[in-house]
Design an enzyme around this catalytic site. Structure first.
Site, mmCIF file in Angstrom:
data_model
loop_
_atom_site.group_PDB
_atom_site.id
_atom_site.type_symbol
_atom_site.label_atom_id
_atom_site.label_comp_id
_atom_site.label_asym_id
_atom_site.label_seq_id
_atom_site.Cartn_x
_atom_site.Cartn_y
_atom_site.Cartn_z
ATOM 1 N N HIS A 45 0.821 -1.217 0.000
ATOM 2 C CA HIS A 45 0.000 0.000 0.000
ATOM 3 C C HIS A 45 0.852 1.262 0.000
ATOM 4 O O HIS A 45 0.317 2.362 -0.153
ATOM 5 C CB HIS A 45 -0.908 0.020 1.232
ATOM 6 C CG HIS A 45 -1.983 -1.025 1.206
ATOM 7 N ND1 HIS A 45 -2.929 -1.091 0.210
ATOM 8 C CD2 HIS A 45 -2.264 -2.054 2.055
ATOM 9 C CE1 HIS A 45 -3.752 -2.110 0.458
ATOM 10 N NE2 HIS A 45 -3.367 -2.710 1.553
ATOM 11 N N GLU A 144 -5.202 -12.273 6.680
ATOM 12 C CA GLU A 144 -6.061 -11.090 6.783
ATOM 13 C C GLU A 144 -7.380 -11.257 6.032
ATOM 14 O O GLU A 144 -8.031 -10.279 5.673
ATOM 15 C CB GLU A 144 -5.300 -9.837 6.329
ATOM 16 C CG GLU A 144 -4.513 -9.981 5.037
ATOM 17 C CD GLU A 144 -3.663 -8.753 4.717
ATOM 18 O OE1 GLU A 144 -3.842 -7.691 5.335
ATOM 19 O OE2 GLU A 144 -2.821 -8.851 3.816
ATOM 20 N N ASP A 170 -7.667 -5.384 7.246
ATOM 21 C CA ASP A 170 -8.291 -6.197 6.205
ATOM 22 C C ASP A 170 -9.172 -7.274 6.824
ATOM 23 O O ASP A 170 -10.257 -7.558 6.319
ATOM 24 C CB ASP A 170 -7.214 -6.859 5.321
ATOM 25 C CG ASP A 170 -6.902 -5.990 4.111
ATOM 26 O OD1 ASP A 170 -7.857 -5.497 3.501
ATOM 27 O OD2 ASP A 170 -5.717 -5.794 3.807
HETATM 28 C C1 3PY Z 1 -4.072 -4.807 7.633
HETATM 29 O O1 3PY Z 1 -4.376 -4.562 8.805
HETATM 30 O O2 3PY Z 1 -4.863 -5.276 6.808
HETATM 31 C C2 3PY Z 1 -2.736 -4.547 7.192
HETATM 32 O O3 3PY Z 1 -2.383 -4.917 6.126
HETATM 33 C C3 3PY Z 1 -1.835 -3.772 8.112
HETATM 34 O O4 3PY Z 1 -1.079 -2.882 7.377
HETATM 35 MG MG MG Z 2 -3.884 -5.645 4.831
#
Ligand code: 3PY
Ligand code: MG
Length: 498
Positions: A45, A144, A170
């Site tokens: 990101h 995630e 996420d």
């Molecule tokens: C998330 O929390 O999804 C991340 O990728 C942290 O940067």
């Molecule tokens: Mg993430």
């Protein structure tokens, strides 16, 4: 070739990392000056390009082990990150054991994997380094998504995977709990931690700040994030702009009827003068001894009215309420300071008295005048706090505790009186040239300076003001490193007397 991150993990330690997303090598360099286990460069990101990443790793690797959150799980994204000099990768959005196997293959040279040899840093001494590289590369995969959580045990079991690293944001989107996290989300994270442990692997997670990081360390997570650059820049910037601008609205002084306590000396009389000048229609001049305010009253006899008031005297407060039904601006200036440390005196009488006057006295005044302010359209309350509301100066430890309590009270007042449109402002000066600070040998500002700041703050409808260099400077220090300020203030104990 060694990897301090792997070494720390193997000895049971928790790796603390900074997280860099802005793509600025300079910012990254500044973030790790103190020296920290790891610095994660976010290429998923974040704004890193291959050249900026390469430069930033060169500028920071003496202070922190470089790790890269890769752009994706592809062979070339992983190879690029490692070629830049990263000693570990954190691969986002991993959902299956198959995917995890491909990650390991991309991160390790043959025979364990199929990483391609090349890049600038790996080629500096490839003959010596290449045979030792595989063992030194740390491989984490991010869990995630719902599928990732479901398959966490199988993913953790893949040889070559060192860590499951949770992406809480996420995960909250995926589990439908965003923007709150909540018990369902927490249960998912804990299940990932357990899956990693069962497989004999490490587990880490993204934490947006140091207190959360320390708390997760306590739970057994072994890679946590102390701070990230976007937040370090954005949050204080936003807060500074809001604080500077205040909140424009109806003038709180013009035609106001004020009541100012503590007018025998110090900031009180100057506040009365400043409010008169700024257009207050009438001011009740509160004082414990009326003799002491005669000359002040004579400065504007048609607009000033004496009021005998000790804020710890319930009968006097009740009488004040009867007299001053037209008040729109209550300035709780009256206070007391014995200038004493906690242990250098016998007993707690001074501490109790400070609390009685500064905290309970102010509370009694606010409670008494709340209905009057409401009936008169809201108006405002000004509480005389101190920069020592935010940090204790042990030289006068009990005074500071009473001012901290008063700060907290002021916050509660602001919330409770919002519905009746009463503006609540805290005044937090440093040392002011008054009788209270007579024995304190530090630079002081004049009471008139504080009074002018009160008027200015009311015009801008500020919630808090910090008049003078000392207050403004200490506040600045506290917003960056409150512990450093606390330790600095601790030095001002004249001598250890225990
Ligand atoms: C998330 O929390 O999804 C991340 O990728 C942290 O940067
Ligand atoms: Mg993430």
């Amino acid at each position: 070739m060694q990897n301090p991150v792997i070494e720390k993990l193997r000895t049971g330690g928790c790796v603390g990392a900074m997280w860099a997303t802005l793509g600025s090598p300079t910012v990254a360099e500044l973030m790790v000056q103190e020296g920290i286990d790891a610095l994660v460069f976010d290429m998923q990101h974040g704004l890193w390009t291959r050249p900026t990443l390469e430069a930033a790793i060169g500028m920071t690797r003496a202070k922190a082990t470089p790790l890269v959150r890769t752009q994706d799980d592809s062979f070339f994204a992983i190879g690029n990150a490692l070629d830049s000099g990263a000693l570990g990768i954190i691969v986002p959005m991993v959902e299956s054991a198959e995917q995890a196997k491909r990650v390991v293959a991309a991160a390790k040279y043959p025979p364990e994997g199929r990483r391609s040899s090349g890049g600038i840093r790996p080629a500096i001494d490839m003959k010596a380094d290449l045979p030792k590289t595989n063992a030194a590369i740390f491989v984490a995969v991010m869990i995630e998504t719902a599928a990732g959580v479901e398959n966490a045990a199988a993913i953790a079991a893949v040889p070559g995977i060192d860590m499951l690293f949770i992406g809480p944001f996420d995960l909250s989107v995926a589990t439908g709990t965003f923007p709150d996290l909540g018990p369902k989300h927490e249960a998912a994270m804990q299940s990932v931690l357990q899956a990693a442990r069962k497989a004999g692997k490490f587990c880490g997670l993204f934490t947006p700040g140091v207190t959360m990081a320390a708390d997760r360390r306590l739970q057994g997570f072994q890679l946590v994030i102390l701070a990230y650059d976007q937040d370090l820049v954005q949050t204080p910037s936003k807060a500074s702009i809001r604080r500077y601008n205040g909140a424009p609205g109806k003038d709180l002084i013009k035609d106001a009827v004020a009541l100012v306590t503590g007018c025998n000396r110090g900031i009180g009389p100057e506040t009365v003068r400043a409010l008169l000048k700024a257009g207050a229609r009438k001011i009740y001049v509160g004082a414990r001894k009326l003799d002491g305010i005669k000359s002040l009253l004579a400065e504007a006899p048609d607009r000033l009215q004496a009021m005998e008031i000790d804020v710890t005297n319930g009968a006097q407060i009740a009488a004040a309420v009867e007299t001053a039904r037209d008040v729109t601006l209550l300035v709780n200036n009256g206070g007391i300071n014995f200038n004493t440390p906690l242990f250098a005196i016998n007993g707690t009488d001074n501490a109790r008295r400070e609390m009685e006057v500064n905290y309970f006295g102010t509370l009694a005044m606010c409670r008494a005048f709340q209905p009057i302010l409401k009936a008169n359209g809201g108006g405002a309350i000004v509480n005389m706090l101190s920069i020592l509301s935010h940090v204790n100066l042990p030289l006068m430890g009990s005074l500071c505790a009473s001012k901290a309590a008063l700060y907290s009270l002021t916050q509660a007042l602001r919330a409770e009186l919002k519905a009746q449109d009463t503006h609540v402002m805290g005044v937090l000066p440093g040392a002011v040239e008054t009788d209270m600070t007579a024995g304190v040998n530090v630079p002081k500002i004049q009471p008139s300076y504080v009074a002018a700041a009160i008027v200015d703050g009311l015009h801008r409808r500020a919630e808090e003001i910090y008049p003078g260099d000392m207050a403004a400077g200490v506040f600045y220090g506290l917003s960056g490193d409150p512990k450093a300020v606390e330790h600095e203030f601790a030095n001002y104990l004249p001598e250890a007397r225990l």
